[in-house]
Design a protein around this motif. Sequence first.
Motif, mmCIF file in Angstrom:
data_model
loop_
_atom_site.group_PDB
_atom_site.id
_atom_site.type_symbol
_atom_site.label_atom_id
_atom_site.label_comp_id
_atom_site.label_asym_id
_atom_site.label_seq_id
_atom_site.Cartn_x
_atom_site.Cartn_y
_atom_site.Cartn_z
ATOM 1 N N VAL A 104 42.268 34.925 0.108
ATOM 2 C CA VAL A 104 42.911 33.721 -0.429
ATOM 3 C C VAL A 104 43.002 32.639 0.635
ATOM 4 C CG1 VAL A 104 45.088 32.822 -1.336
ATOM 5 C CG2 VAL A 104 44.177 34.967 -2.200
ATOM 6 N N CYS A 105 43.365 33.030 1.849
ATOM 7 C CA CYS A 105 43.511 32.050 2.918
ATOM 8 C C CYS A 105 42.189 31.357 3.220
ATOM 9 C CB CYS A 105 44.053 32.737 4.179
ATOM 10 S SG CYS A 105 44.400 31.605 5.553
ATOM 11 N N LEU A 106 41.093 32.112 3.207
ATOM 12 C CA LEU A 106 39.796 31.521 3.512
ATOM 13 C C LEU A 106 39.240 30.689 2.359
ATOM 14 C CD1 LEU A 106 37.981 34.460 5.351
ATOM 15 C CD2 LEU A 106 38.999 32.426 6.366
ATOM 16 N N GLY A 107 39.548 31.080 1.111
ATOM 17 C CA GLY A 107 38.889 30.462 -0.029
ATOM 18 C C GLY A 107 39.672 29.388 -0.749
ATOM 19 N N ILE A 108 40.980 29.248 -0.493
ATOM 20 C CA ILE A 108 41.770 28.276 -1.244
ATOM 21 C C ILE A 108 41.333 26.851 -0.895
ATOM 22 C CG2 ILE A 108 43.629 28.183 0.457
ATOM 23 C CD1 ILE A 108 45.577 27.877 -1.858
ATOM 24 N N ALA A 164 30.263 19.681 0.795
ATOM 25 C CA ALA A 164 28.809 19.837 0.802
ATOM 26 C C ALA A 164 28.248 20.001 -0.599
ATOM 27 C CB ALA A 164 28.416 21.033 1.670
ATOM 28 N N MET A 165 29.011 20.669 -1.491
ATOM 29 C CA MET A 165 28.502 20.946 -2.828
ATOM 30 C C MET A 165 28.785 19.832 -3.832
ATOM 31 S SD MET A 165 26.861 23.799 -2.901
ATOM 32 C CE MET A 165 26.788 23.944 -4.680
ATOM 33 N N LYS A 166 29.912 19.170 -3.685
ATOM 34 C CA LYS A 166 30.360 18.253 -4.738
ATOM 35 C C LYS A 166 30.241 16.784 -4.360
ATOM 36 C CE LYS A 166 34.163 17.674 -8.037
ATOM 37 N NZ LYS A 166 35.516 18.122 -8.415
ATOM 38 N N PHE A 167 30.445 16.466 -3.088
ATOM 39 C CA PHE A 167 30.503 15.061 -2.689
ATOM 40 C C PHE A 167 29.286 14.599 -1.905
ATOM 41 C CE2 PHE A 167 35.021 16.452 -2.933
ATOM 42 C CZ PHE A 167 35.371 15.684 -4.028
ATOM 43 N N ALA A 168 28.338 15.496 -1.701
ATOM 44 C CA ALA A 168 27.076 15.098 -1.065
ATOM 45 C C ALA A 168 26.000 14.931 -2.135
ATOM 46 C CB ALA A 168 26.642 16.152 -0.038
ATOM 47 N N TYR A 169 25.126 13.976 -1.942
ATOM 48 C CA TYR A 169 24.037 13.790 -2.904
ATOM 49 C C TYR A 169 22.723 13.675 -2.139
ATOM 50 C CZ TYR A 169 21.221 12.154 -6.768
ATOM 51 O OH TYR A 169 20.244 12.049 -7.721
ATOM 52 N N PRO A 170 21.798 14.567 -2.417
ATOM 53 C CA PRO A 170 21.935 15.738 -3.303
ATOM 54 C C PRO A 170 22.851 16.791 -2.680
ATOM 55 C CG PRO A 170 19.862 15.822 -2.119
ATOM 56 C CD PRO A 170 20.471 14.498 -1.781
ATOM 57 N N PRO A 171 23.343 17.750 -3.472
ATOM 58 C CA PRO A 171 24.257 18.759 -2.925
ATOM 59 C C PRO A 171 23.641 19.511 -1.748
ATOM 60 C CG PRO A 171 24.243 18.841 -5.320
ATOM 61 C CD PRO A 171 23.147 17.895 -4.923
ATOM 62 N N HIS A 229 34.577 29.423 -4.755
ATOM 63 C CA HIS A 229 34.462 29.428 -6.204
ATOM 64 C C HIS A 229 33.621 28.257 -6.700
ATOM 65 C CE1 HIS A 229 38.388 31.969 -6.612
ATOM 66 N NE2 HIS A 229 37.399 32.619 -6.047
ATOM 67 N N ILE A 230 33.564 27.194 -5.928
ATOM 68 C CA ILE A 230 32.686 26.081 -6.284
ATOM 69 C C ILE A 230 31.229 26.536 -6.264
ATOM 70 C CG2 ILE A 230 31.826 23.855 -5.505
ATOM 71 C CD1 ILE A 230 34.466 23.517 -6.768
ATOM 72 N N VAL A 231 30.848 27.293 -5.225
ATOM 73 C CA VAL A 231 29.479 27.793 -5.120
ATOM 74 C C VAL A 231 29.173 28.737 -6.273
ATOM 75 C CG1 VAL A 231 27.877 29.106 -3.672
ATOM 76 C CG2 VAL A 231 29.494 27.513 -2.618
ATOM 77 N N LEU A 232 30.108 29.638 -6.595
ATOM 78 C CA LEU A 232 29.902 30.558 -7.710
ATOM 79 C C LEU A 232 29.776 29.809 -9.028
ATOM 80 C CD1 LEU A 232 32.373 33.427 -6.754
ATOM 81 C CD2 LEU A 232 29.886 33.567 -6.845
ATOM 82 N N ALA A 233 30.572 28.770 -9.209
ATOM 83 C CA ALA A 233 30.501 27.995 -10.440
ATOM 84 C C ALA A 233 29.131 27.340 -10.587
ATOM 85 C CB ALA A 233 31.600 26.934 -10.458
ATOM 86 N N VAL A 234 28.590 26.809 -9.494
ATOM 87 C CA VAL A 234 27.251 26.221 -9.533
ATOM 88 C C VAL A 234 26.216 27.281 -9.899
ATOM 89 C CG1 VAL A 234 25.461 25.146 -8.124
ATOM 90 C CG2 VAL A 234 27.817 24.376 -7.923
ATOM 91 N N ALA A 235 26.374 28.487 -9.343
ATOM 92 C CA ALA A 235 25.438 29.567 -9.651
ATOM 93 C C ALA A 235 25.456 29.914 -11.129
ATOM 94 C CB ALA A 235 25.782 30.799 -8.812
ATOM 95 N N GLY A 263 45.428 28.313 -14.279
ATOM 96 C CA GLY A 263 45.518 27.129 -13.424
ATOM 97 C C GLY A 263 44.333 26.925 -12.507
ATOM 98 N N ASP A 264 43.179 27.518 -12.821
ATOM 99 C CA ASP A 264 42.016 27.381 -11.951
ATOM 100 C C ASP A 264 41.598 25.921 -11.825
ATOM 101 O OD1 ASP A 264 39.483 28.894 -10.702
ATOM 102 O OD2 ASP A 264 38.792 27.177 -11.894
ATOM 103 N N VAL A 265 41.325 25.533 -10.584
ATOM 104 C CA VAL A 265 40.900 24.169 -10.297
ATOM 105 C C VAL A 265 39.456 24.137 -9.813
ATOM 106 C CG1 VAL A 265 41.305 22.144 -8.844
ATOM 107 C CG2 VAL A 265 43.239 23.423 -9.766
ATOM 108 N N ASN A 266 39.110 25.045 -8.902
ATOM 109 C CA ASN A 266 37.809 24.959 -8.238
ATOM 110 C C ASN A 266 36.648 25.178 -9.203
ATOM 111 O OD1 ASN A 266 39.310 24.640 -5.898
ATOM 112 N ND2 ASN A 266 39.230 26.797 -5.371
ATOM 113 N N ALA A 267 36.618 26.345 -9.877
ATOM 114 C CA ALA A 267 35.519 26.630 -10.799
ATOM 115 C C ALA A 267 35.543 25.689 -11.992
ATOM 116 C CB ALA A 267 35.583 28.086 -11.261
#
Length: 596
Positions: free
Chosen positions: A251-255, A278-285, A443-449, A535-539
């Motif tokens: 949790v500490c590493l991923g929050i 890197a995944m959400k605010f860079a273009y291209p990701p 979870h952002i990376v997993l959501a993209v996958a 309450g998930d935010v990231n995915a």
Amino acid sequence: MSTAPPLTDRTPPTPPADSSPTPGRPPRHVRWSRQLRYRPLHALTALVTLVLCSLLLYPLTIMVWRTFMLDGDVIGLSDLERVFTDPRTRSAITNTTIILAVAGPLALAIGGMLAWLNERTDARFGLIGELLPIASLLVPPIAGSIAWTFLLSPNSGFANFLIRDGLGVVGIHMDSGPFDIFSWYGVILAYTAYMVPYAYLPLAASLRSLDPALEEAARISGSSPLRTFVTVTLPAIKPAALSAVFLVTVVCLGIYSVPSILGTRSGIDVVSTRIVQAMKFAYPPDTRSALLLGLVMLMVIGVVWILQARSVRSGHYARISSRGHSNAVVTLGRWRTVARLGMLGYLLIMSLVPLTAILFVSVQKYWTPDVKWDELGLQNYRALLSSSGPAGKALANSLWLGTVGSIIGVLAAVFAALYLHSSRSWIARTADGVLKLPGNMSHIVLAVAFVLAFAGDPFRLGNTRWLLLIAFIAVYLYQAVLQSSDALSRVGNDLTDASFTSGHSEGRTLRWVTLPLMAPGLVSAGILFFVHILGDVNAAAILAGSRNPVVGSTLVDLYEGGDHAQLAALAGILSLISVVFVLAALSLVRFVSRRR
């Protein structure tokens, strides 16, 4: 005259040569019987585990293939140099290490002490005491972080405003402060408050099932309550303690929500925010940078996972056995009042006050410490739940996802834990690592996958809540598997063997013996599943769309729009729903425990 039966009919068969009893190991014919009885269940659990591993590996494989192999390009030394020589990356790794080294032990110490006081001493508060340590989970992380800004923002925080008024009475005047949530101690405070439930839940479930005979023997021998806790209780619950360490580390590493709100403004960047950037605010990701930073997480989590897995396999810990448990608790004497005051003080500061701040802001027109009492009302709730807004549909979707996802997820985790517990093959060890992969990645990376794998052909699940359901189960499954494995590891084989001896099938034994004994751990897993999905935010930021809004994406929209009042109203509704769910779940645990 009757003829006596042949001697061979009355002589028991000679056991195999190596079937002599060995300390700690049943004879061969008992082991054969146990293996034959578990063969159908073992096949079923192996199949479920295979499906779960495929659910995780397929989208990750698709993402890696499209990222690295589509154009024949692979990660090279230039990529490693670009990422890890970046001053922002090195600063993020350093900051993450500091937070993990400070907030992690604090959360483990506080969660462990609360679990011990509430489960093993006469300072316990019953059901309320079980609810309050996990109250910080009842508010979505992004809303919880906002709650601390409501309280400790240097200029307009409620707590700072009241303190400045009090100091003004004695002639001390301040324009801001005295506390600033956008600082190192503020970030550590928010991290610790959020991680304490992850330490409390597995430890409390283990302590609730622990036979206190050894503790009683230590106290009779003259050991103090603290010495008994350190020398007897902790070694007996070692798997649960390492499960708590694993959960807190993950949790500490991923929050993301806490550092994105509090850390960014205070200049404290961490690895999770760098991955999201890197995944959400860079273009291209910049997927390569995200994966390389995720590798740093994987290395840290891998070390903790190896220690936890070895501890469970060693068997050097307490199990639930067929002997009855006593109801003896540690008598604290004059320290009982001190312990209760400490528990109440912690719960007040870390849980009730932030919840109160959220509810108070939710009835204001806008967030201000200069309260106009005649303007307070429920206008934010009415606007939030109106037919023209997305909040009503988002709440309905999130409730459906949380309920269905927690039920399916916990059941799947039970089958996976049964397979991992019964098999020591390399396949089982590999499956154990695969099931814990979501804890090692953003979870952002997993959501993209999952979007890459299931949104298009041949599945066409894009912009549907079925994609959200599959992704949420996959993302949070590792926590349920971890807690289910811990609960199963404390169920002694003598109980299941007694059920088989009585003629019960493996399914009946699972339903009436194994699952009831695992109930505290399973309910804890269900609570985490439900609250996380709700309450998930990231995915949700990647997976949710206009046709399938969820609470997490709606919270992000409200935060980015600066509408703190409606954000607080939505968080208040979620808190009420979560409180009702958790109270019902904890009541179920108590009912099952009384029937054991």
